[in-house]
Design a protein around this motif. Structure first.
Motif, PDB file in Angstrom:
ATOM      1  N   VAL A 167       0.871  -1.169   0.000  1.00  0.00           N
ATOM      2  CA  VAL A 167       0.000   0.000   0.000  1.00  0.00           C
ATOM      3  C   VAL A 167       0.908   1.217   0.000  1.00  0.00           C
ATOM      4  CG1 VAL A 167      -1.909  -1.131   1.194  1.00  0.00           C
ATOM      5  CG2 VAL A 167      -0.184   0.070   2.522  1.00  0.00           C
ATOM      6  N   ILE A 168       0.370   2.328  -0.446  1.00  0.00           N
ATOM      7  CA  ILE A 168       1.134   3.571  -0.440  1.00  0.00           C
ATOM      8  C   ILE A 168       0.498   4.503   0.592  1.00  0.00           C
ATOM      9  CG2 ILE A 168       1.901   5.553  -1.787  1.00  0.00           C
ATOM     10  CD1 ILE A 168       1.843   3.779  -4.254  1.00  0.00           C
ATOM     11  N   THR A 169       1.324   5.004   1.483  1.00  0.00           N
ATOM     12  CA  THR A 169       0.844   5.906   2.526  1.00  0.00           C
ATOM     13  C   THR A 169       0.540   7.277   1.914  1.00  0.00           C
ATOM     14  OG1 THR A 169       3.027   6.775   3.083  1.00  0.00           O
ATOM     15  CG2 THR A 169       2.329   4.746   4.204  1.00  0.00           C
ATOM     16  N   PRO A 170      -0.188   8.134   2.635  1.00  0.00           N
ATOM     17  CA  PRO A 170      -0.437   9.492   2.131  1.00  0.00           C
ATOM     18  C   PRO A 170       0.867  10.250   1.840  1.00  0.00           C
ATOM     19  CG  PRO A 170      -1.917   9.032   3.934  1.00  0.00           C
ATOM     20  CD  PRO A 170      -0.946   7.882   3.871  1.00  0.00           C
ATOM     21  N   GLY A 171       1.939   9.884   2.529  1.00  0.00           N
ATOM     22  CA  GLY A 171       3.231  10.525   2.302  1.00  0.00           C
ATOM     23  C   GLY A 171       4.021   9.920   1.154  1.00  0.00           C
ATOM     24  N   GLY A 172       3.447   8.904   0.486  1.00  0.00           N
ATOM     25  CA  GLY A 172       4.094   8.311  -0.673  1.00  0.00           C
ATOM     26  C   GLY A 172       5.018   7.137  -0.371  1.00  0.00           C
ATOM     27  N   GLN A 173       5.029   6.678   0.878  1.00  0.00           N
ATOM     28  CA  GLN A 173       5.889   5.553   1.250  1.00  0.00           C
ATOM     29  C   GLN A 173       5.182   4.228   0.975  1.00  0.00           C
ATOM     30  OE1 GLN A 173       9.095   6.048   2.547  1.00  0.00           O
ATOM     31  NE2 GLN A 173       8.631   8.129   1.905  1.00  0.00           N
ATOM     32  N   HIS A 174       5.941   3.241   0.523  1.00  0.00           N
ATOM     33  CA  HIS A 174       5.393   1.902   0.334  1.00  0.00           C
ATOM     34  C   HIS A 174       5.420   1.164   1.667  1.00  0.00           C
ATOM     35  CE1 HIS A 174       6.213   2.901  -3.820  1.00  0.00           C
ATOM     36  NE2 HIS A 174       5.570   1.819  -4.207  1.00  0.00           N
ATOM     37  N   ARG A 175       4.327   0.486   1.976  1.00  0.00           N
ATOM     38  CA  ARG A 175       4.253  -0.343   3.176  1.00  0.00           C
ATOM     39  C   ARG A 175       3.719  -1.703   2.746  1.00  0.00           C
ATOM     40  NH1 ARG A 175       7.412   2.639   4.687  1.00  0.00           N
ATOM     41  NH2 ARG A 175       7.255   4.192   6.340  1.00  0.00           N
TER      42      ARG A 175
END
Length: 71
Positions: free
Chosen positions: A39-47
């Motif tokens: 998933v991509i966080t609102p900050g653009g990080q992949h989790r």
């Protein structure tokens, strides 16, 4: 009520790279190739979902070619 440590639902790229003993760039490549869910966080990080990574680790560590013996 006993205190218990909460497990994280999602892992970072570096955490996944440590689990699979590969570089962080390899984790990113696998995700782009559809080999790892993310998933991509609102900050653009992949989790990466811990549950899916744990299942994949279990699948990759199962012995292959082991047949049951008749009793």
């Amino acid at each position: 009520m006993a205190w218990r440590k909460e497990t994280k639902r999602f892992l970072s790229r570096s955490e996944v790279s440590e689990i699979f003993e590969v570089s962080a760039n390899t984790v990113t490549r696998w995700a782009k190739e559809g080999k790892l869910p993310y998933v991509i966080t609102p900050g653009g990080q992949h989790r990466y979902p811990r549950e899916a990574i744990d299942r994949l680790v279990e699948l990759l560590h199962k012995p292959h070619g082991v047949e049951k013996q008749a009793v």
